[in-house]
Enzyme design. Structure first.
Site, mmCIF file in Angstrom:
data_model
loop_
_atom_site.group_PDB
_atom_site.id
_atom_site.type_symbol
_atom_site.label_atom_id
_atom_site.label_comp_id
_atom_site.label_asym_id
_atom_site.label_seq_id
_atom_site.Cartn_x
_atom_site.Cartn_y
_atom_site.Cartn_z
ATOM 1 N N THR A 209 0.892 -1.165 0.000
ATOM 2 C CA THR A 209 0.000 0.000 0.000
ATOM 3 C C THR A 209 0.920 1.202 0.000
ATOM 4 O O THR A 209 2.080 1.082 0.354
ATOM 5 C CB THR A 209 -0.871 0.020 1.294
ATOM 6 O OG1 THR A 209 -1.914 -0.926 1.192
ATOM 7 C CG2 THR A 209 -1.495 1.369 1.583
ATOM 8 N N ARG A 237 -13.896 -7.785 -2.263
ATOM 9 C CA ARG A 237 -13.255 -7.531 -0.963
ATOM 10 C C ARG A 237 -12.808 -6.058 -0.869
ATOM 11 O O ARG A 237 -12.191 -5.515 -1.772
ATOM 12 C CB ARG A 237 -12.051 -8.457 -0.803
ATOM 13 C CG ARG A 237 -11.294 -8.286 0.534
ATOM 14 C CD ARG A 237 -10.086 -7.394 0.400
ATOM 15 N NE ARG A 237 -9.239 -7.406 1.590
ATOM 16 C CZ ARG A 237 -8.217 -6.591 1.787
ATOM 17 N NH1 ARG A 237 -7.884 -5.709 0.880
ATOM 18 N NH2 ARG A 237 -7.520 -6.655 2.883
ATOM 19 N N GLY A 239 -10.668 -3.422 1.593
ATOM 20 C CA GLY A 239 -9.713 -3.408 2.705
ATOM 21 C C GLY A 239 -9.881 -2.185 3.586
ATOM 22 O O GLY A 239 -10.889 -1.475 3.529
ATOM 23 N N ASP A 240 -8.869 -1.927 4.369
ATOM 24 C CA ASP A 240 -8.911 -0.828 5.341
ATOM 25 C C ASP A 240 -8.739 0.545 4.711
ATOM 26 O O ASP A 240 -9.215 1.552 5.248
ATOM 27 C CB ASP A 240 -7.770 -1.011 6.347
ATOM 28 C CG ASP A 240 -6.409 -1.042 5.630
ATOM 29 O OD1 ASP A 240 -6.173 -1.972 4.848
ATOM 30 O OD2 ASP A 240 -5.599 -0.112 5.836
ATOM 31 N N THR A 259 -0.694 0.779 6.745
ATOM 32 C CA THR A 259 -0.347 -0.213 5.732
ATOM 33 C C THR A 259 -0.157 -1.554 6.423
ATOM 34 O O THR A 259 0.366 -1.611 7.528
ATOM 35 C CB THR A 259 0.936 0.174 4.976
ATOM 36 O OG1 THR A 259 1.392 -0.964 4.232
ATOM 37 C CG2 THR A 259 2.043 0.627 5.894
ATOM 38 N N GLY A 260 -0.598 -2.602 5.766
ATOM 39 C CA GLY A 260 -0.454 -3.916 6.384
ATOM 40 C C GLY A 260 -1.665 -4.769 6.098
ATOM 41 O O GLY A 260 -2.331 -4.611 5.072
ATOM 42 N N GLY A 262 -5.047 -5.592 5.958
ATOM 43 C CA GLY A 262 -6.220 -4.715 5.999
ATOM 44 C C GLY A 262 -7.297 -5.157 6.964
ATOM 45 O O GLY A 262 -7.930 -4.323 7.634
HETATM 46 N N1 GLY Z 1 -3.796 -2.594 3.624
HETATM 47 C C1 GLY Z 1 -4.259 -2.810 2.331
HETATM 48 C C2 GLY Z 1 -5.326 -3.793 2.223
HETATM 49 O O1 GLY Z 1 -5.369 -4.729 3.007
HETATM 50 O O2 GLY Z 1 -6.156 -3.678 1.361
#
Ligand code: GLY
Length: 340
Positions: A209, A237, A239-240, A259-260, A262
């Site tokens: 990310t 899906r 993410g965060d 970042t990581g 999600g």
């Molecule tokens: N951190 C990015 C995702 O999991 O989409």
């Protein structure tokens, strides 16, 4: 239980700070104020320090270049939002990073991009998820914030909104990179075996990310994040990153980008948790970062960058590595991948 203990710890910290005067001290002590400050990340996860030297150099060069773009905007008196958008545009165009051109593939062999941006001075934000034809998703997210009555558009709706703007469009094939496609194939092969054990490579599929946080000379904070998500992610899906408060958040106290993994970042409403801890307990930026990465999240989950209203910067990951860079108006500079 762990959550409950964390909350109790936060309350005790607040009570003890109020009684002993520590809170007074941490909030009223004259902080050194920087005119501007900026931090960026190009993904957290675990990358081996043994990576080929030329690849390492390419990452460092890209981080330096991205930082100089944001620095230039802020030095010229530009806004935190411009610094965030332009820095992320560069990272999105660089296929080293999992965003824009370098985005990972979904389980259906597509590249579906997410992004969000937030203006700390107005608490306005814009987010998009699942776009496949927008070269720079962060720019579309900014348009959602400034040119629509809404905050968050998804997939077809986001594409439809993009049609009404001047953001650059590309054929979905623009996002194809051999490296990311091979990662998808490997992830799908591992899935067939039921992920018997997790290798470092498999960890990489969950991470990546890009993001930027900035403070400008007018004291405004902004945060932005952009991603391709995770390799082999399933149909629809999200993410965060585009969930305001999870991977991206800014107010008049602090700006945060994550970042990581999600799912973990989302479940802990992470960026907002850092900001709330700071606001409600009077803890410093670094204490709030430590609380998030060491107490709320678990080792291996995620990394974050944050800048507060004084221009203090914090960048920390609990995953082993995070591509990151930062600089402030006093010339304090840091460009790193591991603990260096
Ligand atoms: N951190 C990015 C995702 O999991 O989409």
């Amino acid at each position: 239980m762990k959550k409950l203990l964390s909350v109790l710890a936060a309350i005790l910290f607040t009570i003890s700070a109020c009684t002993t005067g520590d809170m007074q001290e941490s909030s009223s002590a004259e902080p050194e104020i920087k005119k501007w400050a900026i931090a960026l990340h190009g993904g957290a996860g675990y990358v081996s320090p043994d990576m080929p030297e030329d690849r390492k150099e390419a990452y460092y060069a890209a981080l330096e270049e991205a930082l100089s773009i944001g620095q230039g905007v802020l030095e010229d008196g530009g806004t935190a939002l411009d610094a965030v958008e332009q820095t992320i545009n560069y990272l999105e165009d660089n296929e080293l990073f999992n965003a824009g051109k370098g985005a990972v593939f979904t389980s259906e062999g597509k590249n579906e991009l997410d992004a969000a941006i937030m203006d700390g001075s107005t608490l306005n934000a814009g987010a998009i998820t699942g776009v496949t034809t927008v070269r720079n998703p962060i720019s579309l997210a900014r348009k959602v914030m400034t040119d629509s009555r809404h905050v968050f558009f998804s997939s077809q709706g986001a594409e439809q909104f993009a049609d009404q703007t001047d953001v650059e469009r590309v054929d979905p094939s623009y996002f194809y990179t051999e490296r990311r496609f091979q990662s998808l194939k490997e992830a799908q092969a591992a899935e067939q075996t039921g992920y018997l054990f997790e290798t470092d490579k498999m960890k990489e599929w969950k991470y990546g990310t890009v993001g930027t946080v900035a403070l400008d000379i007018n004291g405004n904070l902004a945060a932005g994040t952009s991603t391709g998500g995770m390799t082999n992610k399933k149909f629809g899906r999200v993410g965060d990153v585009p969930i305001i408060g999870s991977g991206t958040y800014a107010n008049d106290l602090v700006a945060v980008s994550g970042t990581g993994w999600g799912e973990k970042i989302m479940l802990n409403v992470s960026a907002h948790t850092l900001a709330s801890y700071m606001e409600y307990t009077g803890a410093s930026l670094q204490e709030s970062m430590d609380y998030l990465t060491d107490q709320v999240l678990e080792p291996g989950d995620a990394g974050f960058i944050a800048v507060d209203k004084y221009g203090n910067i914090s960048m920390k990951t609990n995953t082993g590595s995070m591509f990151r860079a930062a600089i402030d108006s006093e010339g304090n500079k840091d460009v790193a991948i591991w603990d260096e």
